[in-house]
Design a protein around this motif. Structure first.
Motif, PDB file in Angstrom:
ATOM      1  N   GLY A  23       0.631  -1.148  -0.390  1.00  0.00           N
ATOM      2  CA  GLY A  23      -0.093  -0.375  -0.272  1.00  0.00           C
ATOM      3  C   GLY A  23       0.916   1.515  -0.022  1.00  0.00           C
ATOM      4  O   GLY A  23       0.562   2.257  -1.032  1.00  0.00           O
ATOM      5  N   LEU A  24       2.142   1.301   0.859  1.00  0.00           N
ATOM      6  CA  LEU A  24       2.918   2.486   1.258  1.00  0.00           C
ATOM      7  C   LEU A  24       3.786   2.451  -0.560  1.00  0.00           C
ATOM      8  O   LEU A  24       4.012   4.060  -0.900  1.00  0.00           O
ATOM      9  N   ILE A 181       3.469   5.906  14.164  1.00  0.00           N
ATOM     10  CA  ILE A 181       2.872   5.919  12.767  1.00  0.00           C
ATOM     11  C   ILE A 181       1.710   5.351  12.741  1.00  0.00           C
ATOM     12  O   ILE A 181       2.409   3.641  12.697  1.00  0.00           O
ATOM     13  N   SER A 182      -0.042   5.480  12.419  1.00  0.00           N
ATOM     14  CA  SER A 182      -0.555   4.281  12.445  1.00  0.00           C
ATOM     15  C   SER A 182      -0.603   3.523  10.389  1.00  0.00           C
ATOM     16  O   SER A 182      -0.389   4.351   9.769  1.00  0.00           O
ATOM     17  N   ASN A 183      -0.992   2.450  10.432  1.00  0.00           N
ATOM     18  CA  ASN A 183      -0.408   1.990   9.322  1.00  0.00           C
ATOM     19  C   ASN A 183      -1.263   2.824   8.400  1.00  0.00           C
ATOM     20  O   ASN A 183      -1.667   2.937   7.404  1.00  0.00           O
ATOM     21  N   GLY A 184      -2.393   2.781   8.989  1.00  0.00           N
ATOM     22  CA  GLY A 184      -3.482   3.938   8.238  1.00  0.00           C
ATOM     23  C   GLY A 184      -4.388   3.410   7.115  1.00  0.00           C
ATOM     24  O   GLY A 184      -4.110   2.050   7.443  1.00  0.00           O
ATOM     25  N   ILE A 185      -6.242   3.919   7.011  1.00  0.00           N
ATOM     26  CA  ILE A 185      -6.965   3.283   6.251  1.00  0.00           C
ATOM     27  C   ILE A 185      -7.436   3.973   5.421  1.00  0.00           C
ATOM     28  O   ILE A 185      -7.516   5.017   5.585  1.00  0.00           O
ATOM     29  N   ASP A 186      -7.629   3.429   4.256  1.00  0.00           N
ATOM     30  CA  ASP A 186      -8.439   3.981   2.830  1.00  0.00           C
ATOM     31  C   ASP A 186      -9.902   3.925   3.424  1.00  0.00           C
ATOM     32  O   ASP A 186     -10.763   3.013   2.865  1.00  0.00           O
ATOM     33  N   ILE A 371      -2.073  10.276   7.070  1.00  0.00           N
ATOM     34  CA  ILE A 371      -0.763   9.200   7.196  1.00  0.00           C
ATOM     35  C   ILE A 371       0.244   9.375   5.709  1.00  0.00           C
ATOM     36  O   ILE A 371       1.844   9.527   6.823  1.00  0.00           O
ATOM     37  N   LEU A 372      -0.552   9.489   4.999  1.00  0.00           N
ATOM     38  CA  LEU A 372       0.688   9.753   3.950  1.00  0.00           C
ATOM     39  C   LEU A 372       1.622  11.193   4.195  1.00  0.00           C
ATOM     40  O   LEU A 372       2.879  10.812   3.330  1.00  0.00           O
ATOM     41  N   ASP A 373       0.887  11.779   4.041  1.00  0.00           N
ATOM     42  CA  ASP A 373       1.170  12.928   4.291  1.00  0.00           C
ATOM     43  C   ASP A 373       2.209  13.367   5.377  1.00  0.00           C
ATOM     44  O   ASP A 373       3.857  13.585   5.563  1.00  0.00           O
TER      45      ASP A 373
END
Length: 441
Positions: A23-24, A181-186, A371-373
Motif C-alpha cells: 500500500g505504501l 505512525i499508524s498503518n492507516g486505512i483508506d 498518514i501518507l502526508d
C-alpha cells in the motif's frame, strides 16, 4: 523523492505487513515519487517487476519451514548494494528486521543512506509455543527484543504502528529517535453501506440470524479457538464467518466438529475485496480474539465499515477498541466472557447503533491520506538532515586535513564537499508497457 522499501513479506504473501508495504509503495508512486521495493522472490531466480509504477526487485529465497508462506532470501549483498548505488534513494525504509532488512541496513551505512525501521513484530508472532512456555518464554522474549532493539538503535529513525508497540521497544532499551505512525486505512474505500443478502446466499451463510465476522490468518496466536468456543456459551444463535486461511485450519475445523457447531461456523477461506466489503456491511459485528497484534488492519477495516467490535484486551487492540464506546474488551482466552459481550451487543440495537458511530469516530484519525502526508514529511526531514550532517562531517574532515583552512579549488574541479552531497538522476531501461512486467535481473 526516491524511496526504497525493504521487506521480507510482500504480496502475493497474505497478511498485515504485505498489505502495508505494498500500500505504501503504490500510494507513494501515485504521488509522483520514484519507489523501489526489495523483497523475496518465489523461486530460485532473482526477478524484477514493474507493478503499478513501483520497481519491485525480488531476490531468490526458500520457504521458512515453520511459517507457511514466509520466504527467507539468500544473502544478496552485492545485488542489493548495486541496486542502492544505482537507484540512489533519499531514504531506505525497512519493514522486516531479518534477512533483507539486515542486508539493507549494513549496506546503507557504507553507502551513507538514511534508514528508517518500522517494527511490526512480536515474539509471539515468531512462535506462540515458545513465547508462552513457562521455562523458555521469558528468555525467548528477551532474546527477540534484544535483537529487535539492537537493530532499531542502528537506524536513523524508528516507528511502530501504535504507541503500545513503541512502548514495548522503549521498555527493552530503544534509544533511537522514534514515534508511532499508524498503518492507516483508506476510509474512502471502507465505508458503511446497505446489507447485501445476496452475498450471504453466495457464501452459504444464514440470513435469519446475527452474523459475526472474523478476518485474519488462521494461526495459533490469533486464538480463533476462543471465538469458536464462545458460541457454546451464547444465548443468541449467532453464526461466525471466518475469512482467511492458515496452518490452524484443520485443528479449528476439528474443534468445531467436536463442539457440534458445524451449522454455526463457516470457513470461507480467501474472499476477494469486493465480496469482503459486502460481507462486512452485512455483518452484525466484528470479533478479534487475537493475542498478537501491534495494530490490526482487519479491525480497522471493519471499524471503517461501521461495525462494533469485540476484541481481546491484548497488546494494541485497546487503542482501537474502547471498552463500552465502540465495542467491548474481554480477558484474553476467556470464551465465556466473550460470549456475554457478544450477546449484549446483539440484543441491544440502540447500543449497537451507538457503537457503530463510535467505530467511525475512532477510525477517522487513521485516514490514509493524512498518514501518507506524515510519512512524506518524515522522509523529507530525515533526508535533508542526513545530507546536512554528512556535509558537516565532510567539512570537518577537510578542515582537519588542511589545518583549519580549505584550499582553493582548481578551475573546473569540484570540491569533495560538494561531491559528497550530490545526487544524480538515473534512467532505467524498464519495459515500455502498462501494468506489470516480469524479467530476469
Amino acid at each position: 523523492m526516491r524511496i526504497m522499501l525493504v521487506t521480507d513479506q510482500y504480496p502475493p504473501m497474505v497478511g498485515g505487513v504485505p498489505t502495508v508495504t505494498r500500500g505504501l509503495a503504490v500510494d507513494f508512486a501515485k504521488r509522483g515519487h520514484q519507489v523501489w521495493v526489495v523483497a523475496p522472490s518465489y523461486g530460485a531466480r532473482d526477478v524484477r517487476r514493474l507493478e503499478h509504477d513501483v520497481r519491485v526487485y525480488r531476490f531468490s529465497s526458500f520457504e521458512w519451514p515453520t511459517y507457511e508462506g514466509l520466504r527467507i532470501p539468500f544473502l544478496p549483498f552485492m545485488p542489493i548494494r548495486n541496486l542502492i548505488k544505482r537507484s540512489d534513494p533519499d531514504i531506505i525504509h525497512i519493514h522486516s528486521p531479518v534477512v533483507l532488512g539486515n542486508v539493507a541496513q549494513i549496506l546503507a551505512g557504507g553507502l551513507r543512506k538514511p534508514v528508517i525501521a518500522t517494527n511490526h513484530y512480536l515474539p509471539i508472532n515468531m512462535s506462540r509455543s515458545l513465547s508462552s512456555d513457562p521455562v523458555f518464554g521469558k528468555p525467548f522474549s528477551s532474546v527477540t527484543y534484544s535483537y529487535l532493539v539492537n537493530f532499531c538503535n542502528r537506524c536513523e529513525y524508528v516507528t511502530a504502528p501504535t504507541q503500545t508497540a513503541l512502548n514495548l521497544l522503549y521498555e527493552h532499551g530503544l534509544r533511537a529517535p522514534a514515534r508511532a505512525i499508524s498503518n492507516g486505512i483508506d476510509i474512502s474505500k471502507y465505508t458503511p453501506g446497505e446489507p447485501d443478502p445476496e452475498v450471504l446466499r453466495r457464501f452459504g451463510l444464514p440470513e435469519d440470524r446475527p452474523l459475526i465476522i472474523h478476518v485474519n490468518r488462521l494461526s495459533e496466536e490469533k486464538r480463533i479457538d476462543v471465538l469458536i468456543r464462545a458460541l457454546k456459551y451464547m444465548r443468541q444463535p449467532a453464526h461466525v464467518a471466518l475469512v482467511g486461511s492458515g496452518p490452524m485450519e484443520s485443528e479449528l475445523r476439528a474443534l468445531t466438529a467436536s463442539l457440534q457447531l458445524e451449522d454455526r461456523v463457516s470457513f470461507l477461506g480467501y474472499v476477494r475485496d469486493a465480496d469482503l466489503l459486502a460481507l462486512r456491511r452485512t455483518s452484525t459485528l466484528f470479533a478479534i480474539p487475537s493475542e498478537a497484534d501491534l495494530q490490526s488492519l482487519a479491525t480497522m477495516e471493519a471499524m471503517a465499515c461501521g461495525l462494533p467490535v469485540l476484541a481481546a484486551n491484548s497488546y494494541a487492540l485497546p487503542e482501537l477498541v474502547h471498552h463500552g464506546e465502540n465495542g467491548f474488551l474481554f480477558q484474553p482466552g476467556n470464551s465465556e466472557e466473550a460470549a456475554g459481550y457478544l450477546d449484549t451487543m446483539i440484543e441491544n440495537d440502540e447500543l449497537r447503533a451507538r457503537m457503530r458511530q463510535g467505530s467511525l469516530d475512532i477510525i477517522a484519525k487513521h485516514d490514509r491520506l493524512a498518514i501518507l502526508d506524515e510519512w512524506e514529511d518524515l522522509y523529507r526531514r530525515l533526508s535533508i538532515e542526513f545530507k546536512e550532517d554528512k556535509e558537516r562531517k565532510q567539512h570537518m574532515r577537510t578542515m582537519r586535513k588542511y589545518g583549519g583552512r580549505i584550499p582553493h579549488e582548481r578551475k573546473g574541479s569540484r570540491s569533495r564537499l560538494r561531491r559528497s552531497g550530490s545526487t544524480g538522476d538515473l534512467s532505467f531501461d524498464w519495459p515500455a508497457i502498462d501494468g506489470t512486467s516480469d524479467t530476469q535481473i
